[in-house]
Design a protein around this motif. Structure first.
Motif, PDB file in Angstrom:
ATOM      1  N   TYR A  89      58.016  72.357  65.676  1.00 16.97           N
ATOM      2  CA  TYR A  89      58.400  71.806  66.974  1.00 16.97           C
ATOM      3  C   TYR A  89      57.168  71.166  67.593  1.00 16.97           C
ATOM      4  N   ALA A  90      57.154  69.860  67.653  1.00 17.38           N
ATOM      5  CA  ALA A  90      55.953  69.136  68.061  1.00 17.38           C
ATOM      6  C   ALA A  90      55.694  69.240  69.556  1.00 17.38           C
ATOM      7  N   PRO A  91      54.399  69.282  69.953  1.00 17.44           N
ATOM      8  CA  PRO A  91      54.043  69.210  71.377  1.00 17.44           C
ATOM      9  C   PRO A  91      54.240  67.789  71.899  1.00 17.44           C
ATOM     10  N   TRP A  92      54.266  67.661  73.223  1.00 19.47           N
ATOM     11  CA  TRP A  92      54.594  66.374  73.851  1.00 19.47           C
ATOM     12  C   TRP A  92      53.661  65.250  73.414  1.00 19.47           C
ATOM     13  N   ASN A  93      52.344  65.542  73.304  1.00 18.03           N
ATOM     14  CA  ASN A  93      51.396  64.482  73.006  1.00 18.03           C
ATOM     15  C   ASN A  93      51.575  63.935  71.588  1.00 18.03           C
ATOM     16  N   GLU A  94      52.019  64.774  70.666  1.00 20.47           N
ATOM     17  CA  GLU A  94      52.254  64.298  69.304  1.00 20.47           C
ATOM     18  C   GLU A  94      53.498  63.411  69.256  1.00 20.47           C
ATOM     19  N   ILE A  95      54.507  63.760  70.056  1.00 24.00           N
ATOM     20  CA  ILE A  95      55.709  62.921  70.136  1.00 24.00           C
ATOM     21  C   ILE A  95      55.373  61.582  70.783  1.00 24.00           C
ATOM     22  N   GLN A  96      54.578  61.622  71.858  1.00 19.66           N
ATOM     23  CA  GLN A  96      54.185  60.381  72.516  1.00 19.66           C
ATOM     24  C   GLN A  96      53.350  59.509  71.587  1.00 19.66           C
ATOM     25  N   ASP A  97      52.464  60.116  70.808  1.00 24.63           N
ATOM     26  CA  ASP A  97      51.685  59.355  69.834  1.00 24.63           C
ATOM     27  C   ASP A  97      52.601  58.702  68.797  1.00 24.63           C
ATOM     28  N   TYR A  98      53.644  59.421  68.384  1.00 20.14           N
ATOM     29  CA  TYR A  98      54.615  58.858  67.438  1.00 20.14           C
ATOM     30  C   TYR A  98      55.311  57.641  68.056  1.00 20.14           C
ATOM     31  N   ILE A  99      55.674  57.749  69.337  1.00 20.66           N
ATOM     32  CA  ILE A  99      56.325  56.635  70.028  1.00 20.66           C
ATOM     33  C   ILE A  99      55.388  55.424  70.097  1.00 20.66           C
ATOM     34  N   LEU A 100      54.130  55.663  70.432  1.00 21.96           N
ATOM     35  CA  LEU A 100      53.149  54.574  70.502  1.00 21.96           C
ATOM     36  C   LEU A 100      52.923  53.947  69.132  1.00 21.96           C
ATOM     37  N   ASP A 101      52.822  54.782  68.103  1.00 26.77           N
ATOM     38  CA  ASP A 101      52.634  54.274  66.741  1.00 26.77           C
ATOM     39  C   ASP A 101      53.829  53.428  66.301  1.00 26.77           C
ATOM     40  N   THR A 102      55.038  53.891  66.641  1.00 23.21           N
ATOM     41  CA  THR A 102      56.246  53.151  66.269  1.00 23.21           C
ATOM     42  C   THR A 102      56.302  51.816  67.005  1.00 23.21           C
ATOM     43  N   THR A 103      55.900  51.818  68.259  1.00 21.26           N
ATOM     44  CA  THR A 103      55.857  50.578  69.040  1.00 21.26           C
ATOM     45  C   THR A 103      54.920  49.568  68.393  1.00 21.26           C
ATOM     46  N   ARG A 104      53.770  50.041  67.935  1.00 18.47           N
ATOM     47  CA  ARG A 104      52.808  49.158  67.258  1.00 18.47           C
ATOM     48  C   ARG A 104      53.340  48.705  65.899  1.00 18.47           C
ATOM     49  N   ARG A 105      53.912  49.648  65.142  1.00 20.29           N
ATOM     50  CA  ARG A 105      54.374  49.340  63.789  1.00 20.29           C
ATOM     51  C   ARG A 105      55.394  48.212  63.776  1.00 20.29           C
ATOM     52  N   TYR A 106      56.279  48.190  64.778  1.00 25.44           N
ATOM     53  CA  TYR A 106      57.337  47.183  64.810  1.00 25.44           C
ATOM     54  C   TYR A 106      56.998  45.997  65.716  1.00 25.44           C
ATOM     55  N   GLY A 107      55.775  45.939  66.214  1.00 23.51           N
ATOM     56  CA  GLY A 107      55.335  44.790  67.003  1.00 23.51           C
ATOM     57  C   GLY A 107      56.134  44.570  68.270  1.00 23.51           C
ATOM     58  N   LEU A 108      56.424  45.644  68.995  1.00 23.78           N
ATOM     59  CA  LEU A 108      57.304  45.547  70.157  1.00 23.78           C
ATOM     60  C   LEU A 108      56.593  45.148  71.445  1.00 23.78           C
ATOM     61  N   ARG A 109      55.278  45.210  71.473  1.00 22.88           N
ATOM     62  CA  ARG A 109      54.552  44.954  72.718  1.00 22.88           C
ATOM     63  C   ARG A 109      54.894  43.589  73.317  1.00 22.88           C
ATOM     64  N   ARG A 110      55.094  42.596  72.475  1.00 22.37           N
ATOM     65  CA  ARG A 110      55.342  41.233  72.968  1.00 22.37           C
ATOM     66  C   ARG A 110      56.652  41.128  73.738  1.00 22.37           C
ATOM     67  N   TYR A 111      57.549  42.125  73.546  1.00 17.38           N
ATOM     68  CA  TYR A 111      58.846  42.075  74.210  1.00 17.38           C
ATOM     69  C   TYR A 111      58.926  42.977  75.448  1.00 17.38           C
ATOM     70  N   ILE A 112      57.864  43.702  75.719  1.00 22.16           N
ATOM     71  CA  ILE A 112      57.908  44.719  76.776  1.00 22.16           C
ATOM     72  C   ILE A 112      57.282  44.205  78.064  1.00 22.16           C
ATOM     73  N   ARG A 113      58.006  44.387  79.163  1.00 20.05           N
ATOM     74  CA  ARG A 113      57.482  44.115  80.498  1.00 20.05           C
ATOM     75  C   ARG A 113      57.322  45.450  81.215  1.00 20.05           C
ATOM     76  N   THR A 114      56.104  45.928  81.328  1.00 28.12           N
ATOM     77  CA  THR A 114      55.872  47.168  82.069  1.00 28.12           C
ATOM     78  C   THR A 114      55.796  46.870  83.561  1.00 28.12           C
ATOM     79  N   GLY A 115      55.883  47.929  84.372  1.00 25.37           N
ATOM     80  CA  GLY A 115      55.874  47.754  85.824  1.00 25.37           C
ATOM     81  C   GLY A 115      57.053  46.965  86.331  1.00 25.37           C
ATOM     82  N   SER A 116      58.155  46.982  85.579  1.00 22.99           N
ATOM     83  CA  SER A 116      59.342  46.191  85.923  1.00 22.99           C
ATOM     84  C   SER A 116      60.541  47.109  86.104  1.00 22.99           C
TER      85      SER A 116
END
Length: 518
Positions: A89-116
């Motif tokens: 059962y993973a701790p929160w920071n490991e899950i968040q790291d997985y989410i960040l890694d997946t975001t990078r792996r699939y090149g999603l940053r270009r489609y994301i508008r933060t603060g919106s």
């Protein structure tokens, strides 16, 4: 529209951004939608995220001891496996790291508008488009909208008498103040839900006094704390099939837990084991009695922890099961008149999970005469938890009656995303502008859901966050998850209307009239 045009439009805030799909929320659901759109060759989309980073629940909940109660290899995307999870059962920071890694792996940053943060949504029948407004003044126009904000993003904080007078420190567990030093402080934790059972045992050794305010006890069962050895991580990395088989085994073992949910008499048998767990871990018989629920196992959310019950054996931890009468400058006063001097109040009081609460300040209008909060005044309902009659091309993830008590919500999210993409494809294949689920189909589906819920442990007599005030269960899926998977493989076209926008209909009629001979 190409990726480049999306970026160029987003850089000009004076003009609306026009896309095919607007995704609201960049947690697991929003990211899954984005990845699957790309897999199908669709890049004309945008992810609108209210915060400054992706992650949703796992970005926000960073309190001490925060971890998932679903096994790591199952609480991840089936198409983006991770071989080196550190433990069951993973701790929160490991899950968040997985989410960040997946975001990078699939090149999603270009489609994301933060603060919106999207603050309003209006459907224009004449064009077949949704118009979204953000709190920073932007407008987004989209053919489809995916609500991927989820139910766990608006903290629920009780409004006790005198709360504004408190001069000490106070914060919600989802807004943990890591800059505040709890060492040597007198702390009261309000709530004994999924967050509190994780952070209370972690802070107990550091504080001078910890009062744990309990409204009703929860059933808490043991947690598997085993770590994955390095040889197994290496094996999973080199032989992905073994990792997938491990994931499948976890899925089916979790799925077997559905039987006590459907058969309360079986849950009652199992709760005797949970009672033994309490008696084994808590020394004081009176505390055992006060920590033992009086409702059937599973009626409320079952929690997992090996630290919760032993914590009450500590001299500096006290269980308080008396309600709060008021809060003063430096204390909390219980209904019995006892005054507890405290330096810090921590609200482990969960989230506003009823869509009518967490979406109450979100104006959403669909076809003429349809406003979401008015249509949901008697309770939130949707077809398969995804589509609501009167709101064309509006797709929801983890919507009404699709939450789980026995398996991974990621499984449900992937099924819902597939269903949404199937509906988009069906719309294009018919040359229509929007689809709308038929009201009678939505009604029949929800009647079946409510009928199936009657015999489950969730309706065995307790009051839980699964229910609205009148007792209706708006949250839980009452069948096996594989049944949901089957139901969402293909869009049942007969349950939908495929329509053209009114401006095109009018133009077609005018063209037809002009073409008629005099």
């Amino acid at each position: 529209m190409t990726d480049r045009s999306v970026l160029s439009e987003s850089a000009n805030p004076s003009s609306p951004l026009t896309v095919e799909v607007a995704i609201i929320g960049a947690g697991f659901g929003g990211l899954c939608t984005a990845i699957q759109l790309l897999e199908r060759g669709e890049s004309r989309f945008v992810l609108l995220e209210k915060a400054d980073e992706v992650g949703g629940t796992w970005r926000d909940n960073s309190y001490p001891g925060a971890a998932c109660d679903v096994q790591s290899h199952l609480y991840s995307f089936s198409f983006a496996g991770k071989a080196d999870w550190s433990q069951r059962y993973a701790p929160w920071n490991e899950i968040q790291d997985y989410i960040l890694d997946t975001t990078r792996r699939y090149g999603l940053r270009r489609y994301i508008r933060t603060g919106s943060e999207v603050c309003a949504a209006h459907f224009d029948e004449s064009t077949g488009h949704w118009h979204l407004n953000t709190t920073r003044g932007d407008e987004v126009i989209a053919r489809h909208v995916v609500l991927a904000s989820g139910p766990l993003h608006v903290p629920s904080t009780p409004r006790f008498k005198g709360i504004e007078r408190f001069k000490g420190k106070s914060f919600h567990s989802a807004q943990w103040d890591h800059g505040y030093d709890l060492r040597g402080k007198r702390v009261i934790s309000i709530g004994t839900g999924g967050s509190a059972i994780q952070y209370c045992p972690e802070i107990a050794p550091a504080v001078d006094k910890l009062y744990v305010l309990q409204r009703s006890p929860a059933w808490v069962i043991p947690r598997d704390t085993r770590r994955y050895p390095q040889w197994r991580k290496t094996l999973f990395a080199r032989v992905p099939l073994l990792r997938k088989l491990h994931r499948a085994r976890l899925y089916w073992s979790n799925e077997s837990r559905v039987w006590p949910i459907f058969t309360p008499w079986l849950a009652r048998r199992l709760q005797s084991l949970a009672g033994l767990f309490i008696r084994h871990q808590v020394q004081d018989p009176d505390l055992v009695r006060r920590l033992t629920p009086d409702y059937v196992l599973g009626c409320k959310r079952i929690l997992i922890s090996n630290k919760w019950y032993p914590m009450f054996n500590r001299a500096n931890v006290e269980l308080v099961d008396d309600g709060i009468a008021e809060i003063r400058e430096h204390s909390v006063v219980t209904r019995s008149g006892r005054e507890l001097l405290v330096d810090c109040i921590i609200y482990g009081t969960g989230f506003q999970v009823d869509p009518r609460l967490y979406m109450k300040d979100f104006p959403c209008s669909g076809l003429p005469g349809h406003e979401l909060m008015k249509d949901w005044k008697d309770g939130s309902e949707a077809y398969l938890g995804v589509h609501v009659a009167g709101y064309p091309n509006l797709h929801q993830l983890v919507g009404p009656n699709t939450a789980l008590g026995h398996n991974s919500i990621i499984f449900m999210i992937e099924a819902q995303v597939h269903y949404i993409l199937e509906s988009i494809q069906a719309l294009r294949a018919r040359g229509a502008d929007f689809l709308d689920v038929r009201p009678d189909a939505q009604r029949r589906f929800n009647e079946r859901v409510q009928d199936a819920l009657k015999g489950t442990v969730w309706n065995s007599g307790c009051v839980s966050w699964y229910q609205q005030a009148d007792g209706k269960n708006f949250s839980m899926w009452p069948w096996s998850t594989w049944r949901y998977w089957l139901a969402t493989r293909h869009l049942p076209a007969h349950d939908y209307r495929f329509l053209r926008c009114s401006s095109k209909v009018t133009a077609a009629r005018q063209a037809s009239t002009q073409a008629e001979p005099a």
